[in-house]
Design a protein around this motif. Structure first.
Motif, PDB file in Angstrom:
ATOM      1  N   ILE A  66      77.026 136.972  48.470  1.00  0.00           N
ATOM      2  CA  ILE A  66      77.263 137.706  47.625  1.00  0.00           C
ATOM      3  C   ILE A  66      75.653 137.936  46.696  1.00  0.00           C
ATOM      4  O   ILE A  66      75.454 136.809  46.459  1.00  0.00           O
ATOM      5  CB  ILE A  66      77.814 137.097  46.088  1.00  0.00           C
ATOM      6  N   HIS A  84      88.509 142.981  46.644  1.00  0.00           N
ATOM      7  CA  HIS A  84      87.450 144.504  46.378  1.00  0.00           C
ATOM      8  C   HIS A  84      87.037 144.801  45.088  1.00  0.00           C
ATOM      9  O   HIS A  84      86.451 145.582  44.935  1.00  0.00           O
ATOM     10  CB  HIS A  84      87.656 145.585  47.265  1.00  0.00           C
ATOM     11  N   ARG A  85      86.862 143.533  44.656  1.00  0.00           N
ATOM     12  CA  ARG A  85      86.596 143.395  43.010  1.00  0.00           C
ATOM     13  C   ARG A  85      85.454 142.408  42.936  1.00  0.00           C
ATOM     14  O   ARG A  85      84.633 143.374  42.043  1.00  0.00           O
ATOM     15  CB  ARG A  85      87.849 142.232  41.897  1.00  0.00           C
ATOM     16  N   GLN A 128      79.020 140.095  51.482  1.00  0.00           N
ATOM     17  CA  GLN A 128      79.033 140.628  52.496  1.00  0.00           C
ATOM     18  C   GLN A 128      79.153 139.282  53.727  1.00  0.00           C
ATOM     19  O   GLN A 128      79.121 138.185  53.128  1.00  0.00           O
ATOM     20  CB  GLN A 128      77.474 140.435  53.423  1.00  0.00           C
ATOM     21  N   ARG A 158      70.988 135.291  47.655  1.00  0.00           N
ATOM     22  CA  ARG A 158      72.550 135.666  47.837  1.00  0.00           C
ATOM     23  C   ARG A 158      72.863 134.172  47.522  1.00  0.00           C
ATOM     24  O   ARG A 158      72.674 133.352  47.423  1.00  0.00           O
ATOM     25  CB  ARG A 158      72.363 136.180  49.474  1.00  0.00           C
ATOM     26  N   ILE A 160      87.576 138.673  46.242  1.00  0.00           N
ATOM     27  CA  ILE A 160      86.125 139.534  47.228  1.00  0.00           C
ATOM     28  C   ILE A 160      87.205 140.386  48.275  1.00  0.00           C
ATOM     29  O   ILE A 160      87.044 141.934  48.470  1.00  0.00           O
ATOM     30  CB  ILE A 160      85.684 138.623  48.901  1.00  0.00           C
ATOM     31  N   TRP A 204      75.126 149.454  38.065  1.00  0.00           N
ATOM     32  CA  TRP A 204      76.119 149.962  39.240  1.00  0.00           C
ATOM     33  C   TRP A 204      76.204 151.127  39.880  1.00  0.00           C
ATOM     34  O   TRP A 204      76.056 151.204  40.989  1.00  0.00           O
ATOM     35  CB  TRP A 204      77.321 149.643  38.252  1.00  0.00           C
ATOM     36  N   HIS A 259      75.268 151.826  43.825  1.00  0.00           N
ATOM     37  CA  HIS A 259      75.907 152.088  44.838  1.00  0.00           C
ATOM     38  C   HIS A 259      76.417 153.287  44.926  1.00  0.00           C
ATOM     39  O   HIS A 259      76.774 153.882  45.996  1.00  0.00           O
ATOM     40  CB  HIS A 259      77.407 150.938  43.871  1.00  0.00           C
ATOM     41  N   TRP A 274      81.032 134.117  53.147  1.00  0.00           N
ATOM     42  CA  TRP A 274      80.716 135.578  52.215  1.00  0.00           C
ATOM     43  C   TRP A 274      79.333 134.822  51.714  1.00  0.00           C
ATOM     44  O   TRP A 274      79.935 133.743  51.006  1.00  0.00           O
ATOM     45  CB  TRP A 274      81.713 135.119  51.395  1.00  0.00           C
ATOM     46  N   ASP A 329      75.427 142.103  41.916  1.00  0.00           N
ATOM     47  CA  ASP A 329      76.700 142.406  41.838  1.00  0.00           C
ATOM     48  C   ASP A 329      77.375 140.936  41.481  1.00  0.00           C
ATOM     49  O   ASP A 329      79.058 141.435  40.434  1.00  0.00           O
ATOM     50  CB  ASP A 329      77.237 141.871  43.916  1.00  0.00           C
ATOM     51  N   ASN A 383      81.898 142.004  45.624  1.00  0.00           N
ATOM     52  CA  ASN A 383      81.413 142.710  46.728  1.00  0.00           C
ATOM     53  C   ASN A 383      80.421 141.591  47.094  1.00  0.00           C
ATOM     54  O   ASN A 383      79.748 140.460  46.554  1.00  0.00           O
ATOM     55  CB  ASN A 383      80.218 144.275  45.841  1.00  0.00           C
TER      56      ASN A 383
END
Length: 141
Positions: A127, A114-115, A119, A90, A111, A30, A34, A125, A131, A117
């Motif tokens: 993922i 914000h737990r 896009q 993804r 999402i 992680w 990040h 969305w 993530d 991530n």
């Protein structure tokens, strides 16, 4: 220990000769993803040999975790044998929900909080698998 239980911060600090922090492989992965540890590791190489060693150790731990979980470090793709619809790097919220055994709405709520991530691409969305694995591990705790 499975690495999925919540532990207090003091549980990760060890050492009699000075404090040492033990970092689980999932956390190292992680951080690498990040906090741009790869860029830090290469950009500051040679500045401090102990820092160099710790950053390399974090990279090794992250790679070991990714190998254990089947997540590729390059694209976040799962390298284990998967059905065709799960082999992409993804995932949609529906695919993530199926892998997590929760509803699509639950994924979107994670999402929004914000737990997890993700896009936004067009009207959906997406993922990354890595993530999703981090979210799954945090959820299991």
């Amino acid at each position: 220990m499975s690495g999925r239980e919540f532990r207090p911060p003091a549980a990760y600090v060890h050492g009699l000769d000075g404090p040492t922090v033990v970092v689980p492989g999932r956390v190292a992965a992680w951080l690498e993803r990040h906090a741009n540890l790869r860029q830090i590791r290469t950009g500051h190489r040679g500045a401090d040999p102990e820092v160099d060693s710790v950053l390399v150790a974090l990279a090794v731990a992250a790679a070991a975790w990714r190998q254990q979980t089947g997540v590729s470090s390059d694209h976040g793709t799962d390298q284990r044998k998967q059905p065709e619809h799960e082999s992409e790097s993804r995932l949609t919220t529906t695919q993530a929900a199926n892998l997590l055994n929760i509803t699509d709405r639950g994924v979107r709520a994670a999402i929004a909080r914000h737990r997890l991530n993700a896009q936004r691409v067009g009207d959906q969305w997406l993922i990354d698998r890595e993530d999703l694995e981090h979210f799954r591990a945090g959820r299991a705790a």
